[in-house]
Design a protein around this motif. Sequence first.
Motif, PDB file in Angstrom:
ATOM      1  N   ALA A 319      16.912 151.584  18.717  1.00  0.00           N
ATOM      2  CA  ALA A 319      17.901 151.081  19.671  1.00  0.00           C
ATOM      3  C   ALA A 319      18.988 152.093  19.968  1.00  0.00           C
ATOM      4  N   SER A 320      19.039 153.171  19.184  1.00  0.00           N
ATOM      5  CA  SER A 320      20.047 154.203  19.416  1.00  0.00           C
ATOM      6  C   SER A 320      19.383 155.575  19.426  1.00  0.00           C
ATOM      7  N   ARG A 321      20.097 156.530  19.956  1.00  0.00           N
ATOM      8  CA  ARG A 321      19.549 157.882  20.074  1.00  0.00           C
ATOM      9  C   ARG A 321      20.619 158.900  19.706  1.00  0.00           C
ATOM     10  N   GLY A 322      20.407 159.536  18.569  1.00  0.00           N
ATOM     11  CA  GLY A 322      21.238 160.670  18.170  1.00  0.00           C
ATOM     12  C   GLY A 322      22.706 160.387  17.989  1.00  0.00           C
ATOM     13  N   GLY A 323      23.076 159.122  17.761  1.00  0.00           N
ATOM     14  CA  GLY A 323      24.496 158.826  17.622  1.00  0.00           C
ATOM     15  C   GLY A 323      25.258 158.957  18.918  1.00  0.00           C
ATOM     16  N   ARG A 324      24.532 158.922  20.042  1.00  0.00           N
ATOM     17  CA  ARG A 324      25.174 159.112  21.347  1.00  0.00           C
ATOM     18  C   ARG A 324      24.945 157.942  22.295  1.00  0.00           C
ATOM     19  N   VAL A 325      23.766 157.338  22.219  1.00  0.00           N
ATOM     20  CA  VAL A 325      23.385 156.280  23.157  1.00  0.00           C
ATOM     21  C   VAL A 325      22.845 155.092  22.361  1.00  0.00           C
ATOM     22  N   VAL A 326      23.233 153.887  22.741  1.00  0.00           N
ATOM     23  CA  VAL A 326      22.774 152.687  22.046  1.00  0.00           C
ATOM     24  C   VAL A 326      22.606 151.558  23.067  1.00  0.00           C
ATOM     25  N   LEU A 327      21.672 150.643  22.800  1.00  0.00           N
ATOM     26  CA  LEU A 327      21.372 149.546  23.713  1.00  0.00           C
ATOM     27  C   LEU A 327      21.895 148.220  23.179  1.00  0.00           C
ATOM     28  N   VAL A 328      22.263 147.337  24.113  1.00  0.00           N
ATOM     29  CA  VAL A 328      22.791 146.016  23.780  1.00  0.00           C
ATOM     30  C   VAL A 328      22.160 144.989  24.719  1.00  0.00           C
ATOM     31  N   GLY A 329      21.874 143.799  24.193  1.00  0.00           N
ATOM     32  CA  GLY A 329      21.434 142.689  25.026  1.00  0.00           C
ATOM     33  C   GLY A 329      20.062 142.886  25.631  1.00  0.00           C
ATOM     34  N   ASP A 330      19.895 142.406  26.877  1.00  0.00           N
ATOM     35  CA  ASP A 330      18.595 142.452  27.545  1.00  0.00           C
ATOM     36  C   ASP A 330      18.052 143.867  27.703  1.00  0.00           C
ATOM     37  N   ALA A 331      18.906 144.850  27.737  1.00  0.00           N
ATOM     38  CA  ALA A 331      18.430 146.230  27.840  1.00  0.00           C
ATOM     39  C   ALA A 331      17.570 146.599  26.642  1.00  0.00           C
ATOM     40  N   TRP A 332      17.864 146.009  25.495  1.00  0.00           N
ATOM     41  CA  TRP A 332      17.106 146.292  24.274  1.00  0.00           C
ATOM     42  C   TRP A 332      16.030 145.244  24.019  1.00  0.00           C
ATOM     43  N   HIS A 333      16.383 143.978  24.072  1.00  0.00           N
ATOM     44  CA  HIS A 333      15.450 142.928  23.651  1.00  0.00           C
ATOM     45  C   HIS A 333      15.387 141.791  24.673  1.00  0.00           C
ATOM     46  N   PRO A 334      14.875 142.022  25.868  1.00  0.00           N
ATOM     47  CA  PRO A 334      14.717 140.907  26.800  1.00  0.00           C
ATOM     48  C   PRO A 334      13.844 139.823  26.187  1.00  0.00           C
ATOM     49  N   MET A 335      14.241 138.567  26.368  1.00  0.00           N
ATOM     50  CA  MET A 335      13.459 137.460  25.823  1.00  0.00           C
ATOM     51  C   MET A 335      13.391 136.338  26.845  1.00  0.00           C
ATOM     52  N   THR A 336      12.386 135.504  26.724  1.00  0.00           N
ATOM     53  CA  THR A 336      12.255 134.369  27.625  1.00  0.00           C
ATOM     54  C   THR A 336      13.315 133.317  27.277  1.00  0.00           C
ATOM     55  N   PRO A 337      13.638 132.430  28.220  1.00  0.00           N
ATOM     56  CA  PRO A 337      14.753 131.494  28.001  1.00  0.00           C
ATOM     57  C   PRO A 337      14.371 130.229  27.248  1.00  0.00           C
ATOM     58  N   ASN A 338      13.233 130.207  26.586  1.00  0.00           N
ATOM     59  CA  ASN A 338      12.731 128.976  25.990  1.00  0.00           C
ATOM     60  C   ASN A 338      13.564 128.462  24.816  1.00  0.00           C
ATOM     61  N   LEU A 339      14.356 129.321  24.201  1.00  0.00           N
ATOM     62  CA  LEU A 339      15.263 128.892  23.141  1.00  0.00           C
ATOM     63  C   LEU A 339      16.718 128.905  23.603  1.00  0.00           C
ATOM     64  N   GLY A 340      16.960 129.322  24.829  1.00  0.00           N
ATOM     65  CA  GLY A 340      18.324 129.412  25.333  1.00  0.00           C
ATOM     66  C   GLY A 340      19.161 130.442  24.593  1.00  0.00           C
ATOM     67  N   GLN A 341      18.523 131.576  24.207  1.00  0.00           N
ATOM     68  CA  GLN A 341      19.210 132.538  23.346  1.00  0.00           C
ATOM     69  C   GLN A 341      19.447 133.915  23.962  1.00  0.00           C
ATOM     70  N   GLY A 342      19.059 134.130  25.205  1.00  0.00           N
ATOM     71  CA  GLY A 342      19.255 135.446  25.796  1.00  0.00           C
ATOM     72  C   GLY A 342      20.715 135.855  25.840  1.00  0.00           C
ATOM     73  N   ALA A 343      21.565 135.032  26.465  1.00  0.00           N
ATOM     74  CA  ALA A 343      22.989 135.347  26.553  1.00  0.00           C
ATOM     75  C   ALA A 343      23.660 135.254  25.186  1.00  0.00           C
ATOM     76  N   CYS A 344      23.250 134.275  24.378  1.00  0.00           N
ATOM     77  CA  CYS A 344      23.851 134.129  23.041  1.00  0.00           C
ATOM     78  C   CYS A 344      23.611 135.373  22.194  1.00  0.00           C
ATOM     79  N   CYS A 345      22.376 135.906  22.238  1.00  0.00           N
ATOM     80  CA  CYS A 345      22.077 137.105  21.454  1.00  0.00           C
ATOM     81  C   CYS A 345      22.802 138.333  22.001  1.00  0.00           C
ATOM     82  N   ALA A 346      22.981 138.402  23.303  1.00  0.00           N
ATOM     83  CA  ALA A 346      23.754 139.508  23.875  1.00  0.00           C
ATOM     84  C   ALA A 346      25.197 139.463  23.389  1.00  0.00           C
ATOM     85  N   LEU A 347      25.764 138.271  23.307  1.00  0.00           N
ATOM     86  CA  LEU A 347      27.124 138.130  22.790  1.00  0.00           C
ATOM     87  C   LEU A 347      27.188 138.513  21.307  1.00  0.00           C
TER      88      LEU A 347
END
Length: 442
Positions: A319-347
């Motif tokens: 999820a990160s690269r060289g201590g310079r770039v890191v991903l958060v939320g849907d950019a890293w782990h897009p998920m289907t809305p079946n548990l209602g957790q996409g926005a919750c996990c991003a937060l």
Amino acid sequence: MALASSTSLCSPPLPCPRLRRRYSAAAPTVTASPTTQRSDENIVIVGAGVAGLATALALRRLGVGATVLEQGATLRAGGTSLTLFKNGWRVLDAIGVADELRAKYLRIQGMRMRSAAAGGRDLREFSLEEEAPGQEVRAVERRVLLETLASKLPPGTISFSSKLKSIAEQGPDGTLLELEDGRQILSKIVIGCDGVNSPIARWMGFSEPRYVGHMAFRGLAEYADGQPFKPKVNYIYGRGVRAGFVPVSPTKVYWFICFNRQDPGPKITDPAVLKSEALDLVRGWPSDLLAVMHSTPEGAVVRTPLVDRWLWPGRAPSASRGGRVVLVGDAWHPMTPNLGQGACCALEDAVVLARRLAPAASGGTNSIEAAMRAYEAERWSRVFPLTARAGLVGTLVQWENPAVCAVRDGVVIPRLVRLGPFLEHTNFECDLIEPTPQSPCP
């Protein structure tokens, strides 16, 4: 989008005095210009969605500023509503915006499940207080959530009309971001919050999100004189199609339809066609669902393919690269809305990364790379199982076989489903983030 890269190198911790000088007041604004401009930043967040704005606010409360790049000319007003569970509200409490939002949106008290057949026969009804004590569920308008988060950031924090064109490593100096308008930004730390189709994730070697075989319509109905529904989530199950609606506020109701489709097909932009296609899918279904849909302005209906990306150990990039770039939320782990957790996990991502990154970025003993690695280790064990579980739940509830649907409606939902255990994934501890003296929040 053309994305360039070079050798990845580790970055030493940023000295504390420099950060305090730059961010004791409002974060600097990057101004567009017809000619190429170059600016230096310590932290750049790409994307002013839920993940990006929550990350910026969490960092701000910990005394660390960031510039947020948003490709649109304004905050994204598109989309409809987000259903936030207990874990999402704990994060919003932590960053100081929950009570402001609670005052606008209804707390959901229960859940009703019905079959689309036999005139909408009741299958099961739950009380949240009885089945899952302490659970908090509210649907919030995406636009209002973004505006609320943005309002707590200093003026000039968000640079609009700032679309990323390319990203390239610059050795020990950081990462160079080139924008479509010709501006260049050299940043010590880049946080990718640029959504499901993230160019930064692609540059880091992640696969494209996988279409799961389902599409979703979403809409937001408006009742100027007040909506008539009790504060319950309503689910209706058919064969290969399911729908639902939930009261959002005294005047608005969110609804959705999820349906099987072999491929996403062409994008539809005509609002009237979108609404008509959605109504055709549920012709003959319960009248209250149809009434909600008919009360929806045509421009408040969207259709999207459902996608995810499973972060298989040993196969998915870091999820990160060289201590310079890191991903958060849907950019890293897009998920289907079946548990209602996409926005919750991003937060959740936002507060965990901020707490890991802020001490290192302020000159602490841990390196920025170590902070990013710790964030990934903590979050991977949380988001990978949830992504997989959401995908599996979607597969099960989208059954088309008549015999299997009969078992679902006659046995599984009425006798086997238990709401409390099903919602255990919403347990998430999150202490308040008190604003630091160096970086007061409004």
